[in-house]
Design a protein around this motif. Sequence first.
Motif, mmCIF file in Angstrom:
data_model
loop_
_atom_site.group_PDB
_atom_site.id
_atom_site.type_symbol
_atom_site.label_atom_id
_atom_site.label_comp_id
_atom_site.label_asym_id
_atom_site.label_seq_id
_atom_site.Cartn_x
_atom_site.Cartn_y
_atom_site.Cartn_z
ATOM 1 N N UNK A 1 21.883 8.079 -1.589
ATOM 2 C CA UNK A 1 22.161 8.111 -0.162
ATOM 3 C C UNK A 1 20.920 8.111 0.710
ATOM 4 N N UNK A 2 19.794 7.674 0.168
ATOM 5 C CA UNK A 2 18.554 7.615 0.949
ATOM 6 C C UNK A 2 18.670 6.532 2.015
ATOM 7 N N UNK A 3 18.211 6.823 3.222
ATOM 8 C CA UNK A 3 18.229 5.862 4.320
ATOM 9 C C UNK A 3 17.046 4.904 4.139
ATOM 10 N N UNK A 4 17.329 3.673 3.726
ATOM 11 C CA UNK A 4 16.250 2.730 3.429
ATOM 12 C C UNK A 4 15.467 2.352 4.680
ATOM 13 N N UNK A 5 16.057 2.594 5.865
ATOM 14 C CA UNK A 5 15.366 2.239 7.108
ATOM 15 C C UNK A 5 14.305 3.271 7.476
ATOM 16 N N UNK A 6 14.438 4.480 6.954
ATOM 17 C CA UNK A 6 13.516 5.553 7.317
ATOM 18 C C UNK A 6 12.569 5.938 6.179
ATOM 19 N N UNK A 7 12.949 5.624 4.958
ATOM 20 C CA UNK A 7 12.188 6.090 3.799
ATOM 21 C C UNK A 7 10.857 5.361 3.646
ATOM 22 N N UNK A 8 9.904 6.040 3.036
ATOM 23 C CA UNK A 8 8.614 5.455 2.663
ATOM 24 C C UNK A 8 8.670 5.079 1.190
ATOM 25 N N UNK A 9 7.879 4.099 0.822
ATOM 26 C CA UNK A 9 7.834 3.688 -0.584
ATOM 27 C C UNK A 9 7.408 4.855 -1.474
ATOM 28 N N UNK A 10 6.599 5.778 -0.936
ATOM 29 C CA UNK A 10 6.146 6.931 -1.701
ATOM 30 C C UNK A 10 7.310 7.815 -2.138
ATOM 31 N N UNK B 1 0.833 -1.198 0.000
ATOM 32 C CA UNK B 1 0.000 0.000 0.000
ATOM 33 C C UNK B 1 0.868 1.247 0.000
ATOM 34 N N UNK B 2 0.303 2.311 -0.511
ATOM 35 C CA UNK B 2 0.987 3.593 -0.461
ATOM 36 C C UNK B 2 1.250 3.951 1.000
ATOM 37 N N UNK B 3 2.429 4.495 1.274
ATOM 38 C CA UNK B 3 2.798 4.847 2.646
ATOM 39 C C UNK B 3 3.544 3.751 3.381
ATOM 40 N N UNK B 4 3.686 2.567 2.757
ATOM 41 C CA UNK B 4 4.416 1.458 3.372
ATOM 42 C C UNK B 4 5.893 1.826 3.532
ATOM 43 N N UNK B 5 6.493 1.522 4.670
ATOM 44 C CA UNK B 5 7.939 1.768 4.820
ATOM 45 C C UNK B 5 8.717 1.001 3.743
ATOM 46 N N UNK B 6 9.784 1.610 3.264
ATOM 47 C CA UNK B 6 10.570 0.989 2.199
ATOM 48 C C UNK B 6 11.095 -0.374 2.613
#
Length: 324
Positions: free
Chosen positions: A260-269, A215-220
């Motif tokens: 350099x995006x932090x995959x632990x904090x980013x949202x799929x959006x 779903x949209x908004x899912x954590x990466x």
Amino acid sequence: MSQSSDLIKSAQRTIQLEREAIDALLPRIDADFVRACELILACKGRVVVVGMGKSGHVGNKIAATLASTGTPSFFVHPAEASHGDMGMITREDVVLALSNSGSTAEIVTLLPLIKRLGITLISLTGNPDSPLAKAAAANLDARVAQEACPLNLAPTSSTTAALVLGDALAIALLEARGFTAEDFAFSHPGGALGRRLLLKVENIMHGGDSLPRVARGTPLREALLEMTRKGLGMTAVVEDDGHLAGIFTDGDLRRTLDKGVDVRQASIDDVMTVHGKTVRPDMLAAEALKIMDDHKINVLVVVDEDDRPIGALHIHDMTRAGVI
């Protein structure tokens, strides 16, 4: 060297004589040829091809070519027809009889029965004054000046001329019927053309629970877990109402890491490709492959008429299905 030269000259002579035999056919594509085409186009049954010896081998090929280009056809051996196989021929069929001499005994024997049953007869002969040619509603003139055989005995130029005339007949009928590449594919479902023209996206896509989706908004990080579980190197991203919002692929992940995006904090959006390229399930797989090639992508989301994801199509699916 002398023997090599003789072999080459012999081969060249054969080719030249057979070329001349084919060239001689051009002015004979006349009213009889048109009549033969009209009789076959009006036929409600099949074209039954008969021929003895080398003519029989050519007849087999002509029957196969007709059948694969929109004219139902099969070959019957004339000697076998006299011993029961005549029952394979119906009143609605057209008989195409091949005989270079036009007086082959096994075929001439069948003529009274063909006439009695009212079966339409077309002949392909090397003698337009022969019994077979005279009995036919239309005669295709395949006579040759001489065989390529130096003894003028072995059927060579004559069989080539008959084969070419049969091809001319088949292609004229193909064009008259408006026969398409897709029609051809139905006659060749096991070949590469059949796979390209008949196989649809829905036949090879990953659907149902096999489709990775979040779903949209899912954590990466959760989206990456979904991609790992489903093993397609992508996931569809859907709106709350089920419509497609975007797609996230292995390629997007590489670009995300490069930034350099932090995959632990980013949202799929934050990292998805908005909407992305899609295909419909009823689209030909070959069309989907062209979209992949044009846009240099390896995966497509399959959507229904309401733009809701119902499947995924990977380039590897194309390979396994033989589309590539």
